[in-house]
Design a protein around this motif. Structure first.
Motif, PDB file in Angstrom:
ATOM      1  N   ILE A 231      -4.117   6.633  -6.190  1.00  0.00           N
ATOM      2  CA  ILE A 231      -4.152   5.173  -6.017  1.00  0.00           C
ATOM      3  C   ILE A 231      -2.829   4.684  -5.442  1.00  0.00           C
ATOM      4  O   ILE A 231      -2.800   3.819  -4.554  1.00  0.00           O
ATOM      5  N   TRP A 232      -1.713   5.216  -5.942  1.00  0.00           N
ATOM      6  CA  TRP A 232      -0.400   4.867  -5.396  1.00  0.00           C
ATOM      7  C   TRP A 232      -0.380   5.106  -3.885  1.00  0.00           C
ATOM      8  O   TRP A 232       0.060   4.246  -3.118  1.00  0.00           O
ATOM      9  N   ALA A 233      -0.854   6.251  -3.459  1.00  0.00           N
ATOM     10  CA  ALA A 233      -0.832   6.602  -2.036  1.00  0.00           C
ATOM     11  C   ALA A 233      -1.672   5.627  -1.205  1.00  0.00           C
ATOM     12  O   ALA A 233      -1.312   5.298  -0.062  1.00  0.00           O
ATOM     13  N   THR A 234      -2.781   5.130  -1.762  1.00  0.00           N
ATOM     14  CA  THR A 234      -3.582   4.148  -1.024  1.00  0.00           C
ATOM     15  C   THR A 234      -2.789   2.855  -0.815  1.00  0.00           C
ATOM     16  O   THR A 234      -2.943   2.178   0.199  1.00  0.00           O
ATOM     17  N   ALA A 263      12.398  -0.078  -7.256  1.00  0.00           N
ATOM     18  CA  ALA A 263      12.748  -1.447  -6.871  1.00  0.00           C
ATOM     19  C   ALA A 263      11.535  -2.200  -6.355  1.00  0.00           C
ATOM     20  O   ALA A 263      11.516  -3.432  -6.320  1.00  0.00           O
ATOM     21  N   GLY A 264      10.509  -1.443  -5.943  1.00  0.00           N
ATOM     22  CA  GLY A 264       9.281  -2.067  -5.465  1.00  0.00           C
ATOM     23  C   GLY A 264       9.309  -2.318  -3.966  1.00  0.00           C
ATOM     24  O   GLY A 264      10.360  -2.267  -3.326  1.00  0.00           O
ATOM     25  N   ILE A 282       1.633  -4.941  -4.555  1.00  0.00           N
ATOM     26  CA  ILE A 282       2.571  -4.905  -5.682  1.00  0.00           C
ATOM     27  C   ILE A 282       1.911  -4.319  -6.925  1.00  0.00           C
ATOM     28  O   ILE A 282       2.522  -3.551  -7.681  1.00  0.00           O
ATOM     29  N   ARG A 283       0.646  -4.661  -7.154  1.00  0.00           N
ATOM     30  CA  ARG A 283      -0.072  -4.160  -8.322  1.00  0.00           C
ATOM     31  C   ARG A 283      -0.327  -2.650  -8.234  1.00  0.00           C
ATOM     32  O   ARG A 283      -0.483  -1.988  -9.258  1.00  0.00           O
ATOM     33  N   ILE A 284      -0.388  -2.138  -7.009  1.00  0.00           N
ATOM     34  CA  ILE A 284      -0.586  -0.696  -6.831  1.00  0.00           C
ATOM     35  C   ILE A 284       0.737   0.052  -6.921  1.00  0.00           C
ATOM     36  O   ILE A 284       0.845   1.073  -7.598  1.00  0.00           O
ATOM     37  N   ASP A 296     -10.477  -2.642 -10.999  1.00  0.00           N
ATOM     38  CA  ASP A 296      -9.774  -3.918 -11.132  1.00  0.00           C
ATOM     39  C   ASP A 296      -9.375  -4.491  -9.779  1.00  0.00           C
ATOM     40  O   ASP A 296      -9.318  -5.713  -9.606  1.00  0.00           O
ATOM     41  N   MET A 297      -9.089  -3.625  -8.816  1.00  0.00           N
ATOM     42  CA  MET A 297      -8.768  -4.097  -7.456  1.00  0.00           C
ATOM     43  C   MET A 297      -9.907  -4.950  -6.913  1.00  0.00           C
ATOM     44  O   MET A 297      -9.696  -5.999  -6.294  1.00  0.00           O
TER      45      MET A 297
END
Length: 367
Positions: A231-234, A263-264, A282-284, A296-297
């Protein structure tokens, strides 16, 4: 009585033998068919190269269409690839069937090589498209992102994790339908288990994939839940589509990269994207325990807005034409990105999108 001299007889025999050899040499020799030719594949051209593999475009008589053939050399590939990753990849792709996954046709094994025959992606990779267009319109990026998470949600439901999602591994077919490819680092049987009445995720200990797309837990080399890392990679892919460069890009210094990650993501002022799009990125791109799930997305406003300016393939309706990649040597970036160049960067990012975490440290086999 006329008798021939022995010397004359010898000369005649030598002449006859010489003539016989010439006749043999002049007979046409029939070329043996290659393994691929004998299986009905006519090789057309090379479209990609790796450290121990090569991808060629070919025409299949059996399927009556152009296909892609990935050839893996047993002499060049590492022991891990031959004994673990490649057999696992072949076994997994055989059982996966989804609109947004590249189609697997067959695998042919010889004493020296593996030939993996797959669907050919006529419209190239997402990396090529971004390098050509610089930035994708947000509505179009949303359409492609939706197809990507459809693919990821499907493989996760099948107990499979990809572990190498990146722009190079996302391609488009003739209708510009997104396809996720390259399951070389994928792993099956990763469904959460019930332990003591609680759902417990199966953790991965193989730190593979590319630095720029790696989740913070992978970069820190701690056991991780691979579904969350996918999910991070997406999220990295989505950011790259709408911003035109990678969000985190310090390949040479892993410590500095980890600081960037924690840091985002930063959103440049010269990129006009909606607050809803920023919100989902940001949520991912946040720590694993706070990272949003795919289900949730889909509940977020960004996914529920009607973007009528794009058709089912993500192309602008007003133009009434398909996007086609520029096949010239030099595209608008002036860098001459070709299909065989697998290590180019996106935009101004200094990170190689193919820089592998697996190459950074020897992978610890999953338990």
């Amino acid at each position: 009585m006329d008798t021939k001299q022995p010397e004359t007889t010898t000369q005649e025999l030598q002449s006859a033998l010489h003539e016989s050899r010439n006749n043999v040499e002049q007979e046409p020799t029939q070329r043996r068919e290659s393994v691929l030719e004998s299986n009905g594949y006519h090789i057309l051209e090379t479209i990609g190269k790796g450290a121990f593999s090569i991808v060629k475009k070919a025409f299949s008589k059996a399927h009556n269409r152009v296909v892609a053939i990935k050839t893996v050399s047993k002499q060049k590939a590492t022991t891990d690839v031959l004994n673990k990753f490649l057999p696992r990849e072949i076994d997994l792709v055989k059982g996966l069937k989804h609109t947004n996954l590249i189609r697997f046709y067959e695998c042919i094994e010889t004493t020296l090589r593996f030939y993996i025959i797959m669907q050919y992606a006529e419209n190239g990779s997402l990396l090529q498209l971004i390098r050509k267009e610089k930035i994708l319109p947000e509505a179009q990026a949303k359409h492609f992102f939706n197809q990507l998470i459809n693919a990821v949600e499907y493989i996760h439901s099948m107990g499979v994790v990809h572990r190498d999602i990146k722009c190079e591994n996302i391609v488009f077919d003739e209708n510009f339908t997104l396809k996720l490819i390259d399951f070389g680092f994928a792993r099956g049987n990763m469904q959460p288990v019930i332990d003591g009445g609680k759902i417990k995720p199966v953790l991965s200990k193989t730190f593979c994939g590319s630095h720029a797309y790696a989740s913070p837990e992978i970069l820190k080399s701690i056991p991780y839940q691979p579904q969350l890392s996918d999910i991070w990679a997406t999220g990295v892919v989505l950011y790259t589509m709408v911003i035109g460069r990678l969000p985190f890009s310090n390949e040479e210094n892993v410590s500095a990269l980890i600081k960037q990650v924690f840091a985002g993501p930063k959103f440049p002022k010269d990129r006009c994207i909606s607050d809803e799009c920023k919100d989902i990125i940001i949520r991912i791109l946040r720590p694993a325990h706070l990272r949003i799930s795919i289900s949730d997305m889909r509940r977020l406003p960004w996914f529920n807005e009607d973007d009528s300016g794009y058709d089912d393939s993500g192309n602008e309706k007003s133009l009434e034409k398909k996007m086609r990649l520029d096949e010239s040597v030099n595209d608008r970036t002036g860098t001459g990105f070709g299909t065989t160049d697998m290590n180019n960067n996106i935009g101004t990012s200094p990170v190689s999108t193919s820089a592998s975490v697996y190459n950074r440290k020897k992978a610890v086999p999953d338990e």
